[in-house]
Design an enzyme around this catalytic site. Structure first.
Site, PDB file in Angstrom:
ATOM      1  N   GLU A  28       0.869  -1.176   0.000  1.00 40.47           N
ATOM      2  CA  GLU A  28       0.000   0.000   0.000  1.00 40.47           C
ATOM      3  C   GLU A  28       0.900   1.217   0.000  1.00 40.47           C
ATOM      4  OE1 GLU A  28      -2.902   1.386   3.068  1.00 40.47           O
ATOM      5  OE2 GLU A  28      -3.545  -0.699   2.897  1.00 40.47           O
TER       6      GLU A  28
ATOM      7  N   ASP B 234      -5.716   9.759  10.026  1.00 37.85           N
ATOM      8  CA  ASP B 234      -4.430   9.254  10.491  1.00 37.85           C
ATOM      9  C   ASP B 234      -4.019   9.797  11.838  1.00 37.85           C
ATOM     10  OD1 ASP B 234      -3.431   7.445   8.444  1.00 37.85           O
ATOM     11  OD2 ASP B 234      -3.558   9.190   7.124  1.00 37.85           O
TER      12      ASP B 234
ATOM     13  N   TYR C 196     -11.969  -3.482   3.462  1.00 36.12           N
ATOM     14  CA  TYR C 196     -11.006  -3.014   4.456  1.00 36.12           C
ATOM     15  C   TYR C 196     -11.758  -2.755   5.760  1.00 36.12           C
ATOM     16  CZ  TYR C 196      -7.014  -0.112   6.137  1.00 36.12           C
ATOM     17  OH  TYR C 196      -5.950   0.427   6.825  1.00 36.12           O
TER      18      TYR C 196
END
Lengths: 399, 274
Positions: B49, B60, B175
């Site tokens: 990735e 994040d 995911y």
């Protein structure tokens, strides 16, 4: 064709708005939208809100005829919508009281918010204290340094202030950090956004709570002048006081709407915060809208003497109003805003915040060229006490 | 058959879960990325990735935020990332390369332009954490035109009904965001993660592979999620941490990365289950 006041339609203002967020937040946004629509239709909620807006926040605020300024400029009549007289000294309280009630209704006792200059943080802390909610405020370290007084005000009101040290350490990073907190604590926490920005339904909720400004103007001007205004002018950072001013007039096509952005040191210098005048379309903070970005889509650092306008995005409804030409967006430099700040202080005995000083500066530009029968309403979104130090520094005066 | 699907199939035949490694391209410089990728591949990752850094990465945690800051400071641009993807894929034609970035980067390049460049660079799939299924119809249509997988995320707060819709929009794999929160290393696997894997496996019923990310850093995490029925694990923040801790010693950095990945890959072998 829908009326302009019917938007958002499916969470969108034309192609603007929408929801661009991590999946973790989607269920919370859907839950929020449902809870808000229910509350909006609930008479008890509206009654409670109305009570707090009048008894706690001091509404309605006056629509003041700026006689001296009007005479001096020799053109259109200038009225000031006195949001500077609302509790806390700015329009921010209209939204925080509304959303704090919503949080309480949804059973969320912990409220988080972002703040730039500290006005929204203070207004959130006030509303949460009044309603018995726990407030935690994210504020860029750079902004905390610039606005120490507001940090202490928030603490006095029982809020906890979290310094944000990522990125440019200003408002946009405070929003990033608040979003990260929300992703983590979404089950227990209400995110109280301070402007008409972010993913749907926030731009709609904040606009609705702020539209009390425009509804009051509509009624007050009718009482004073017997007719609607010709021109409404308000400053635009994220754009909440402007949306609140414009919204009740969107379908009154004879009323011209002007949003005034921060041109900072001048659009041509690149040091500004004029997303609509000088930005391009992008996707930022959960919404599709105009943003200030580089050619790779990286968000760029903004500049304005007024911290409240120092934001690289803008509410999606403003992008829509610009696109269809219903509102016009212009920009005013730091210098012009400071001149307007000084002018209003001297001629009317009102020290305006630097944010609405931008709106005032634009009114002062166009008023002399208009007829004496024309009516301009400028939304004076806040008072200038918080900016006295900044203006002194700008003028090179030691205090 | 597309590369990601083929990879999951061949791993399954061998009794292995997939190990997917994330790095931010250009961290700490663009020259580091190909050698770091080599180390991860040698260590045993099954897919790579590759992150295009964005100035405001709201999904994040601090570790990957810092990587984005370093990469942007190093002058990394989206087209450079795609060029590096192309180079890595030429050396490793069977390795699926997945681009991860935020939507504004893609939007700014233009969907058509982004996906056609990604195709030329042999990119197999794209993950955009702030792209929701509701906003995705044009994005998916163009990705599919270029045979690129659109990998969507599901979270502990996602209902079963919504997981079903997300699976309908996804290709390559689903995911799973294992926790409430942003990316970053966590000590233990939580109850909510296990629940999500079970729910998603039931809803998917084998229609699409499932990989789990966010907070996955230890061999024990990987063993556990594979045992619960996941087909793969995604590791990012811990890799970035190793890069960060050895930023001035490339030899040590690559050695530690290789060692770390080997341990993880071992944990992904289904035969190693207790």
């Amino acid at each position: 064709m829908p009326n302009l006041s019917d938007y958002p339609i499916d969470g969108k203002y034309g192609r603007f708005g929408g929801r661009f967020v991590p999946e973790t937040l989607m269920s919370a946004l859907i839950e929020l939208e449902e809870a808000y629509l229910k509350a909006k239709a609930d008479e008890r909620f509206q009654k409670q809100l109305k009570y707090y807006l009048s008894e706690f926040a001091g509404r309605p605020t006056p629509l003041y005829y700026a006689k001296n300024l009007t005479r001096k400029l020799g053109g259109a009549k200038i009225y000031l919508k006195r949001e500077d007289l609302a509790h806390g000294g700015a329009h921010k309280i209209n939204n925080t009281v509304g959303q704090a009630f919503l949080a309480k209704r949804m059973g969320k006792r912990r409220v988080i918010a972002e703040t730039g200059a500290g006005q929204h943080g203070v207004a959130t802390a006030m509303a949460c204290a009044a309603l018995g909610l726990r407030a935690e405020i994210y504020m860029g370290l750079e902004d905390m340094r610039r606005q120490r007084l507001n940090v202490f005000r928030m603490e006095l009101l029982g809020a906890k202030v979290h310094p944000v040290e990522s990125g440019s350490k200003t408002l946009k990073d405070a929003i990033n950090e608040a979003l990260r907190d929300w992703v983590t604590n979404v089950q227990t926490t209400y995110y109280l956004i301070g402007s008409v920005v972010g993913p749907h339904p926030y731009p709609m909720i904040v606009r609705d709570f702020q539209s009390v400004i425009g509804y009051e103007i509509k009624e007050q001007i009718l009482n004073k002048e017997g007719r609607p205004p010709d021109i409404l002018i308000a400053c635009v950072g994220g754009g909440s006081n402007a949306m609140g001013t414009f919204y009740p007039f969107l379908d009154d096509l004879d009323v011209e709407l002007y949003g005034v952005e921060a041109a900072g040191e001048g659009i041509e210098t690149g040091r500004h915060a004029a997303s609509l005048c000088a930005g391009s379309e992008g996707v930022f903070h959960g919404m599709r809208t105009y943003v200030l970005q580089d050619e790779d889509g990286q968000i760029i650092t903004t500049h304005s003497i007024s911290a409240g306008l120092d934001y690289p995005g803008v509410g999606p409804e403003h992008s829509f109003l610009k696109e269809i030409g219903r509102a016009k967006y212009v920009a005013i430099t730091d210098r012009e805003a400071v001149e307007a700040f000084l002018e209003l202080s001297r001629s009317e005995g009102i020290i305006p915040a630097l944010e609405p000083s931008h709106a005032l500066a634009y009114a002062m530009k166009i008023a002399p060229n208009l007829s004496r029968d024309d009516i301009i309403v400028v939304t004076l979104s806040g008072r200038g006490d918080k900016d006295v130090e900044v203006v002194a520094r700008y003028l090179g005066v030691k205090i | 058959m597309r590369l990601i699907e083929a990879k999951f199939k061949s791993l399954e035949r061998r009794g292995e879960g997939a190990l997917i490694g994330y790095i931010t391209c250009g961290d700490p410089t663009l020259n580091h990325t190909p050698v770091i990728a080599e180390a991860l591949i040698e260590g045993g990752i099954d897919m790579l990735e590759l992150g295009i850094p964005f100035s405001d990465p709201i999904a994040d945690g601090p570790v990957i935020q810092r990587a984005a800051v370093r990469a942007l400071r190093a002058g990394v641009r989206p087209t450079m990332v795609l060029e590096i993807a192309r180079k890595i894929s030429m050396a490793h034609p069977d390795l699926p390369i997945i681009i991860l970035t935020y939507y504004n980067v893609v939007f700014r390049m233009g969907l058509e332009n982004f996906f056609s460049l990604a195709k030329e660079s042999n990119v197999s799939g794209v993950i955009v954490p702030d792209m929701t299924i509701e906003e995705s119809s044009e994005y998916r249509a163009i990705a599919s035109k270029y045979d690129i997988d659109t990998i969507f995320l599901a979270a502990p707060s996602t209902s079963n009904e919504r997981i079903k819709k997300i699976i309908e929009c996804s290709s390559g794999f689903l995911y799973l965001v294992s926790v409430f929160g942003v990316t970053g290393v966590r000590e233990r696997l939580r109850e909510e993660s296990i629940n999500l894997i079970r729910r998603a496996s039931t809803v998917s019923n084998g229609r699409i592979p499932i990989a789990v990310g966010f907070g996955i850093s230890k061999p024990s995490h990987i063993k556990n999620i594979i045992a619960q029925g996941a087909d793969g694990a995604i590791v990012g923040s811990k890799i970035i941490k190793i890069i960060e801790e050895n930023i001035n010693n490339q030899k040590e950095m690559l050695l530690n990365l290789k060692k770390y990945i080997r341990r993880l890959k071992k944990a992904a072998l289904k035969t190693s289950q207790p």
